[in-house]
Structure formats: C-alpha cells, structure tokens
Design a protein around this motif. Structure first.
Motif, PDB file in Angstrom:
ATOM      1  N   GLU A   1       0.886  -1.095  -0.027  1.00  0.00           N
ATOM      2  CA  GLU A   1       0.134   0.060   0.146  1.00  0.00           C
ATOM      3  C   GLU A   1       0.996   1.241   0.037  1.00  0.00           C
ATOM      4  OE1 GLU A   1      -3.298   2.392   2.702  1.00  0.00           O
ATOM      5  OE2 GLU A   1      -2.177   0.834   3.527  1.00  0.00           O
ATOM      6  N   GLY A   2       0.754   2.149  -0.973  1.00  0.00           N
ATOM      7  CA  GLY A   2       1.572   3.294  -0.884  1.00  0.00           C
ATOM      8  C   GLY A   2       2.796   3.244  -1.993  1.00  0.00           C
ATOM      9  N   ARG A   3       2.912   4.292  -2.653  1.00  0.00           N
ATOM     10  CA  ARG A   3       3.983   4.339  -3.510  1.00  0.00           C
ATOM     11  C   ARG A   3       5.336   4.365  -2.918  1.00  0.00           C
ATOM     12  NH1 ARG A   3       3.851   4.914  -8.703  1.00  0.00           N
ATOM     13  NH2 ARG A   3       1.604   5.864  -8.832  1.00  0.00           N
ATOM     14  N   HIS A   4       5.202   5.270  -1.720  1.00  0.00           N
ATOM     15  CA  HIS A   4       6.637   5.412  -1.052  1.00  0.00           C
ATOM     16  C   HIS A   4       6.786   3.842  -0.313  1.00  0.00           C
ATOM     17  CE1 HIS A   4       5.855   9.870  -0.559  1.00  0.00           C
ATOM     18  NE2 HIS A   4       6.234   9.507  -1.774  1.00  0.00           N
ATOM     19  N   ASP A   5       5.937   3.145   0.181  1.00  0.00           N
ATOM     20  CA  ASP A   5       6.163   1.952   0.704  1.00  0.00           C
ATOM     21  C   ASP A   5       6.929   1.099  -0.147  1.00  0.00           C
ATOM     22  OD1 ASP A   5       3.788   3.391   1.821  1.00  0.00           O
ATOM     23  OD2 ASP A   5       3.910   1.870   3.136  1.00  0.00           O
TER      24      ASP A   5
ATOM     25  N   TRP B   1      -0.694  14.332   7.644  1.00  0.00           N
ATOM     26  CA  TRP B   1       0.268  13.853   8.518  1.00  0.00           C
ATOM     27  C   TRP B   1       1.796  14.381   8.062  1.00  0.00           C
ATOM     28  CZ3 TRP B   1       4.724  10.646   8.214  1.00  0.00           C
ATOM     29  CH2 TRP B   1       5.370  10.476   9.559  1.00  0.00           C
ATOM     30  N   LYS B   2       1.750  14.014   6.550  1.00  0.00           N
ATOM     31  CA  LYS B   2       3.118  14.474   6.050  1.00  0.00           C
ATOM     32  C   LYS B   2       3.561  15.847   5.798  1.00  0.00           C
ATOM     33  CE  LYS B   2       3.173  10.202   2.962  1.00  0.00           C
ATOM     34  NZ  LYS B   2       2.927   9.623   1.633  1.00  0.00           N
ATOM     35  N   THR B   3       2.304  16.438   5.658  1.00  0.00           N
ATOM     36  CA  THR B   3       2.621  17.888   5.620  1.00  0.00           C
ATOM     37  C   THR B   3       2.742  18.685   6.788  1.00  0.00           C
ATOM     38  OG1 THR B   3       0.828  18.238   3.881  1.00  0.00           O
ATOM     39  CG2 THR B   3       1.322  20.461   4.788  1.00  0.00           C
TER      40      THR B   3
ATOM     41  N   ALA C   1       6.831  20.919  10.774  1.00  0.00           N
ATOM     42  CA  ALA C   1       7.262  20.568  12.275  1.00  0.00           C
ATOM     43  C   ALA C   1       9.006  20.577  11.962  1.00  0.00           C
ATOM     44  CB  ALA C   1       6.780  19.541  12.765  1.00  0.00           C
ATOM     45  N   LEU C   2       9.275  20.208  10.899  1.00  0.00           N
ATOM     46  CA  LEU C   2      10.835  20.085  10.628  1.00  0.00           C
ATOM     47  C   LEU C   2      11.477  21.201  10.001  1.00  0.00           C
ATOM     48  CD1 LEU C   2      11.064  16.122   9.840  1.00  0.00           C
ATOM     49  CD2 LEU C   2      11.622  17.448  11.818  1.00  0.00           C
ATOM     50  N   GLY C   3      10.680  22.097   9.471  1.00  0.00           N
ATOM     51  CA  GLY C   3      11.201  23.119   8.869  1.00  0.00           C
ATOM     52  C   GLY C   3      11.426  22.789   7.446  1.00  0.00           C
ATOM     53  N   TRP C   4      10.926  21.973   6.829  1.00  0.00           N
ATOM     54  CA  TRP C   4      11.157  21.442   5.371  1.00  0.00           C
ATOM     55  C   TRP C   4      10.213  22.051   4.800  1.00  0.00           C
ATOM     56  CZ3 TRP C   4      11.705  15.326   5.938  1.00  0.00           C
ATOM     57  CH2 TRP C   4      12.923  15.146   6.690  1.00  0.00           C
ATOM     58  N   PRO C   5      10.433  22.342   3.354  1.00  0.00           N
ATOM     59  CA  PRO C   5       9.433  22.955   2.277  1.00  0.00           C
ATOM     60  C   PRO C   5       8.246  21.933   2.129  1.00  0.00           C
ATOM     61  CG  PRO C   5      11.733  22.780   1.286  1.00  0.00           C
ATOM     62  CD  PRO C   5      11.708  22.001   2.553  1.00  0.00           C
ATOM     63  N   ASP C   6       7.090  22.670   1.807  1.00  0.00           N
ATOM     64  CA  ASP C   6       5.631  21.937   2.115  1.00  0.00           C
ATOM     65  C   ASP C   6       5.640  21.043   0.475  1.00  0.00           C
ATOM     66  OD1 ASP C   6       4.930  22.582   4.280  1.00  0.00           O
ATOM     67  OD2 ASP C   6       3.265  24.048   3.719  1.00  0.00           O
ATOM     68  N   ASN C   7       6.648  20.100   0.306  1.00  0.00           N
ATOM     69  CA  ASN C   7       6.767  19.336  -1.018  1.00  0.00           C
ATOM     70  C   ASN C   7       7.174  17.793  -0.484  1.00  0.00           C
ATOM     71  OD1 ASN C   7       7.757  17.954  -3.042  1.00  0.00           O
ATOM     72  ND2 ASN C   7       8.183  19.776  -4.111  1.00  0.00           N
TER      73      ASN C   7
ATOM     74  N   GLY D   1       6.882  15.282  -1.975  1.00  0.00           N
ATOM     75  CA  GLY D   1       7.647  14.446  -2.783  1.00  0.00           C
ATOM     76  C   GLY D   1       9.215  14.471  -2.572  1.00  0.00           C
ATOM     77  N   ALA D   2       9.648  15.818  -2.260  1.00  0.00           N
ATOM     78  CA  ALA D   2      10.994  15.965  -2.186  1.00  0.00           C
ATOM     79  C   ALA D   2      11.510  15.467  -0.684  1.00  0.00           C
ATOM     80  CB  ALA D   2      11.500  17.532  -2.374  1.00  0.00           C
ATOM     81  N   ALA D   3      10.231  15.721   0.270  1.00  0.00           N
ATOM     82  CA  ALA D   3      10.767  15.153   1.539  1.00  0.00           C
ATOM     83  C   ALA D   3      10.910  13.641   1.624  1.00  0.00           C
ATOM     84  CB  ALA D   3       9.590  15.713   2.529  1.00  0.00           C
ATOM     85  N   TRP D   4      10.193  13.044   0.849  1.00  0.00           N
ATOM     86  CA  TRP D   4      10.225  11.479   0.621  1.00  0.00           C
ATOM     87  C   TRP D   4      11.798  11.090   0.296  1.00  0.00           C
ATOM     88  CZ3 TRP D   4      10.070   7.178   2.657  1.00  0.00           C
ATOM     89  CH2 TRP D   4      10.130   6.054   1.880  1.00  0.00           C
ATOM     90  N   GLN D   5      12.230  11.867  -1.008  1.00  0.00           N
ATOM     91  CA  GLN D   5      13.449  11.623  -1.508  1.00  0.00           C
ATOM     92  C   GLN D   5      14.601  11.832  -0.761  1.00  0.00           C
ATOM     93  OE1 GLN D   5      13.898  10.087  -4.347  1.00  0.00           O
ATOM     94  NE2 GLN D   5      11.742   9.839  -4.644  1.00  0.00           N
ATOM     95  N   ARG D   6      14.192  12.874   0.159  1.00  0.00           N
ATOM     96  CA  ARG D   6      15.425  13.223   1.093  1.00  0.00           C
ATOM     97  C   ARG D   6      15.448  11.936   2.405  1.00  0.00           C
ATOM     98  NH1 ARG D   6      15.340  18.952   4.717  1.00  0.00           N
ATOM     99  NH2 ARG D   6      17.136  18.352   5.945  1.00  0.00           N
TER     100      ARG D   6
END
Length: 268
Positions: free
Chosen positions: A113-117, A218-220, A225-231, A233-238
């Motif tokens: 379930e889920g592309r990231h998974d 949750w992801k947003t 909360a971590l000060g990452w951009p609201d992206n 997809g980019a967060a997952w690659q990180r």
C-alpha cells in the motif's frame, strides 16, 4: 669509421635506475630534502601526503628519485586502482549472490500500500526479490482490499502477500484485513501512520519524528514541524536517500516484510 653514441656522459656519471614503488596507504618513506619521515595517507595526481608519528601531515610532489624507502632511493608512483569490492551482503542483510540473474517471476505477488512503501521495499529488498522471482506491485489503497484479493485469486502456486500502513487493533485497516480469509493470502502491516516513520530518525538526521495533531495531513505536518518545504515528494526523496540498508529501518517494518517474502516463496 667508429660509431659513437650521441650520449657522451661517462657511465659513472649516469644516474642509476631506481625502483618504482606504489604509494600504497601505510607505506613509510622519507623525503630526503627535508628529512620528513611518515606513512602514506593519500596519493593524488602529482602529490603524496605523508603523516609522521606525531600526526603531522606534509604534502610532497611525486618526483623521480624523490624518496627513501628503508634508506634506498625510490620513485613513488600512484598505486593502481583497486578493483571494486563486491558487497558480500544485500541491503536487507542477506548473503549476496554475485552475478545471479533475476529469476523468472513467480505467479505469487506482494502488494504494497502506497508508492513510498513500494520504493522503500525496493531499496532494501530489491536484490532478494529479484533472486526469488517475487514481483512487488503498488496498491493505491486498501479500502477495496477484499475485492482486490478475490480478483487476484490466490492459490497454492500463486500466493499473495499484502503490506498495509497503520495496521493496529481497532483501526479501519485492521477491519479490512480481517475480511481477507483466503489461506493463500497474508495481510500484514506496520504500526506507523505512514511508512516515513519506519525509517529511523537518526538515518534522516533528525532527533525524532514529530507529533502531528489529528485532522492535519500527517506528511504536510511533518514537513512543517521539521522546517522542510511543503513538498512531500521532495521530503520523501530526502528520507529515502538516508536508507542504505535494513539497519536504517525500524524492526516493526523489517519483520513484516521478511514474513511476507517467506510466505510468498514457501514451498507447498
């Protein structure tokens, strides 16, 4: 007519040839001009770096007859490039099989379930799955899981494993999983809201995964909360870039994926 060599230098004045020695790390030599004696710690184009017994570093040019090795003049040269070392283990910790070809795909499958998974499973277990001939397919959601399983029609020669997010007692996901009754299908899951949490915080460079208030994506919420951009997809690659092996994942995910692989590949 006598033939004379164009080189009129007397033999006793000609420099004697000296051996060429690879500047392998750890080789102890002396630079005679300065008297600096140390072990080779680095050899780059045209230079060699030595470290003496006090930890002091000096860089010298790689010149002919430029060093003493056990009191004898030598010419240091760059060592030959070492052949790449093949990993003895896969990212999942299994014994690697060098040169192994991917096995013809089994009829059985693992749905995730889920592309990231699915990307995370490929990152850690991809080599193992290819050797075993197990194909992982992306499952967009589990709301229609019983119908998906029925359509697949699992059987003795075509087992089906399913990995679900947030499979905890009393959740919607757990009720859906209980509706799958085929003995040839196994539905397992991890306790995390999202598979992001299955990656150890230390591997991502954070102290912990932040708590996100109910009602907020949750992801947003994590990104903010971590000060990452609201992206996301980019967060997952990180996050994914911090995963190099099973050691970067929480045991609650590791055990479930290993169990699904064993189930799909187990002989009848």
């Amino acid at each position: 007519m006598r033939q004379y060599s164009p080189d009129l230098t007397p033999p006793w004045k000609k420099p004697r040839s000296v051996p060429e020695v690879p500047a392998d790390p750890g080789l102890v030599v002396e630079e005679p001009g300065t008297g600096f004696c140390g072990a080779v710690i680095r050899c780059e184009a045209g230079t060699v770096t030595l470290e003496d017994r006090f930890g002091k570093h000096r860089v010298f040019p790689l010149e002919p007859r430029g060093f003493l090795l056990e009191g004898k003049v030598v010419t240091l040269v760059r060592p030959a490039a070492a052949a790449p070392v093949r990993p003895s283990r896969t990212a999942s910790g299994s014994v690697a099989v060098p040169g192994a070809r991917a096995r013809v795909a089994r009829a059985g499958r693992i749905y995730v379930e889920g592309r990231h998974d699915a990307e995370l499973v490929e990152r850690v277990w991809g080599d193992d799955l290819r050797v075993e001939g197990v194909v992982v397919e992306y499952l967009e959601g589990v709301d229609d899981l019983p119908a998906v399983v029925d359509a697949f029609a699992p059987g003795p020669d075509a087992r089906l494993g399913v990995l679900v997010d947030h499979l905890v007692p009393g959740s919607k996901e757990s009720r859906i999983a209980e509706a799958v009754t085929s003995e040839h299908a196994l539905v397992l899951g991890h306790p995390y809201i999202d598979v992001w949490e299955a990656v150890k915080p230390s591997s991502v460079g954070i102290a912990s995964w932040p708590r996100v208030p109910r009602g907020q994506d949750w992801k947003t919420g994590v990104c903010r909360a971590l000060g990452w951009p609201d992206n996301t997809g980019a967060a997952w690659q990180r996050i994914l870039s911090g995963v190099r092996s099973y050691k970067d994942l929480e045991p609650a995910l590791l055990g479930r994926v290993e169990e699904l692989i064993d189930f799909v590949t187990a002989p009848e």
